[in-house]
Enzyme design. Structure first.
Site, PDB file in Angstrom:
ATOM      1  N   SER A 291     -14.289 -16.896  23.329  1.00  0.00           N
ATOM      2  CA  SER A 291     -15.333 -16.899  22.310  1.00  0.00           C
ATOM      3  C   SER A 291     -15.971 -15.514  22.354  1.00  0.00           C
ATOM      4  CB  SER A 291     -16.366 -17.988  22.627  1.00  0.00           C
ATOM      5  OG  SER A 291     -17.257 -18.120  21.549  1.00  0.00           O
ATOM      6  N   GLU A 292     -15.965 -14.813  21.217  1.00  0.00           N
ATOM      7  CA  GLU A 292     -16.275 -13.376  21.262  1.00  0.00           C
ATOM      8  C   GLU A 292     -17.742 -13.066  21.563  1.00  0.00           C
ATOM      9  OE1 GLU A 292     -15.026 -14.925  18.573  1.00  0.00           O
ATOM     10  OE2 GLU A 292     -15.959 -14.236  16.702  1.00  0.00           O
ATOM     11  N   ASN A 293     -18.584 -14.089  21.630  1.00  0.00           N
ATOM     12  CA  ASN A 293     -19.955 -13.831  22.082  1.00  0.00           C
ATOM     13  C   ASN A 293     -20.047 -13.759  23.600  1.00  0.00           C
ATOM     14  OD1 ASN A 293     -19.359 -16.650  21.852  1.00  0.00           O
ATOM     15  ND2 ASN A 293     -21.499 -17.108  22.238  1.00  0.00           N
TER      16      ASN A 293
ATOM     17  N   SER B 288     -16.222  -8.155  25.702  1.00  0.00           N
ATOM     18  CA  SER B 288     -15.535  -9.140  24.883  1.00  0.00           C
ATOM     19  C   SER B 288     -14.638  -8.470  23.845  1.00  0.00           C
ATOM     20  CB  SER B 288     -16.561 -10.035  24.179  1.00  0.00           C
ATOM     21  OG  SER B 288     -15.910 -11.014  23.413  1.00  0.00           O
TER      22      SER B 288
END
Lengths: 217, 232
Positions: free
Chosen positions: A45-47, A87
């Site tokens: 999850s790119e967060n 990320s």
């Protein structure tokens, strides 16, 4: 014809054991529900999370633990947290094996448009431009035609571009396509869908070679 | 060596009109709630805010928008905010949308003392307009500059009197990057402890980057999308 769960199921068959996978918002998120038995993947999850788990049990929601769609989620065994630069660093460096995204349009050269419609309020590209510019394997999950009945598989995108020459595969309710230098190569038909229907609803260059098998789900 | 200030009001007291601020957080996760409230009370205006998102109506940066204190937002995604949309359409608010990884890396560059970075994100799109493109190993990259912000305002889980910070779960997001990037960095923390109480092995942001720190109060930690499975 496939519903959105069918599209997700077909994409899930592209997962391989050990893959690190980024799933976009919408149909791509559903892919997590159909990971084949014996295949272990780690969802990014790119967060700032590797090892995204399912939604929390009611009452266990944690405001500090969300996915890129701002939904409350959980971790799994082996999860890790990191900052947003790391990320996108792992995305840019090609460490993420597969990215699944939604799209408004895809061109027969692999360009994708999925962030902006002229005349409508622009919400922003979020991480989409970073993902499409760097992911080595991008699958687009989308409807074959728009609400006006016009093909979304085009000779060139009419909407503002998110990234150039990046999409490798497309799964729609009608079929499974790979993109190479010749255009959209039809690999599989969705159950009950004819090649003729796919031809009539595809505006971009479409390659149909030999007998096209019906998709297995 | 004591960087502790009494509260948010004291921490932001010297932020002037037209300042450029970095504000940590992703959505409403890990946002500096106390400092945002103090900025609203201070009435400072003409702010340029660098933040991944712009809050929602009535919370987060949405509060600063409501009171018309923001002149420009630099963000990657700004949905979920009717007041934002209204101000944008009426021309009261300027918005620069940039890819999320570019936003993060422009913060990182500032914190690492690098003037610029090259990234493939946005090549061939309107984001590339007017920017230098350079090919490396046959692939095109955009030149993007490090951010230059007067203040970085971040939220951490724990911090000590030397300004060392520890973040929790995905509320880390942009916070450590912005902490490194501000000319003056203000950290609000849920738990402030004496130097020596945190394990040096566990520190995410070394105190050298943090100028002011205080323990925040009354965190609401609003959840934007509450998604759950039924119990049992």
């Amino acid at each position: 014809m496939l519903d959105k769960h069918g599209i997700a199921k077909r994409i899930a068959r592209e997962l391989e054991d050990g893959f690190y996978v980024n799933l976009g918002i919408g149909i791509p998120t559903l892919v997590a529900n159909y990971i084949p038995t014996g295949v272990e993947v780690v969802l990014q999850s790119e967060n700032g999370l590797l090892g995204m788990g399912p939604f929390p049990i009611e009452g266990d929601e944690d405001a500090d633990l969300i996915n890129a769609g701002k939904q409350t989620i959980t971790t799994v065994a082996g999860s890790s947290f990191f900052d947003s630069a790391m990320s996108f660093g792992m995305i840019r460096a090609g460490k993420v094996d597969l990215t699944v995204l939604g799209a408004m349009e895809v061109s027969d050269t692999g360009d994708i448009a999925n962030w902006k419609i002229p005349g409508k309020m622009v919400k922003g590209m979020g991480g989409a431009m970073d993902l499409v510019a760097s992911a080595k394997n991008i699958i687009v999950a989308m409807q074959h035609v728009n609400k006006a009945g016009e093909s979304k598989l085009l000779p060139s995108c009419s909407l503002p571009i998110t990234g150039l020459k990046c999409v490798k595969k497309v799964v729609t309710e009608l079929g499974f396509f790979e993109i190479d230098e010749r255009g959209f190569v039809l690999k599989e038909r969705a159950p009950g869908v004819s090649v003729a229907e796919i031809v009539s609803k595809t505006a971009g260059r479409l390659i149909v070679e030999g007998e096209i098998p019906e998709m297995e789900l | 060596m004591n960087k502790v200030v009494a509260n948010a009001q004291a921490a932001i007291a010297d932020i002037q009109n037209n300042a450029t601020l970095m504000l940590g957080g992703f959505g409403l996760c890990g946002i500096p709630e106390n400092c945002i409230s103090a900025l609203v009370k201070s009435g400072v205006t003409g702010l340029t805010c660098i933040s991944n998102n712009a809050g929602v109506d009535g919370f987060g940066i949405g509060l600063l928008l409501q009171s018309r204190q923001v002149r420009k937002m630099i963000s990657s995604y700004v949905g979920e905010n009717a007041e934002f949309e209204r101000q944008l359409l009426s021309g009261e608010l300027e918005v620069e949308l940039i890819p999320q990884g570019t936003l993060a890396t422009r913060c990182m560059a500032a914190g690492y003392g690098m003037p610029a970075i090259f990234t493939p994100a946005g090549v061939g799109t309107e984001v590339a307009d007017g920017k230098e493109v350079r090919a490396f190993n046959g692939k095109d990259y955009l030149l993007e500059y490090a951010f230059d912000a007067d203040f970085a305002i971040v939220k951490a889980w724990k911090g000590d009197t030397h300004g060392n910070l520890v973040f929790r779960a995905t509320s880390r997001n942009f916070n450590p990057l912005m902490a490194m990037a501000g000319k003056v960095t203000i950290a609000e923390v849920e738990e402030l402890v004496p130097a020596g109480s945190l394990d040096p092995n566990e520190i995410h942001t070394p105190g050298i980057y943090v100028h002011r720190i205080f323990q925040g109060t009354d965190y609401e930690k609003r959840i934007e999308q509450r998604t759950v499975r039924p119990r049992g």
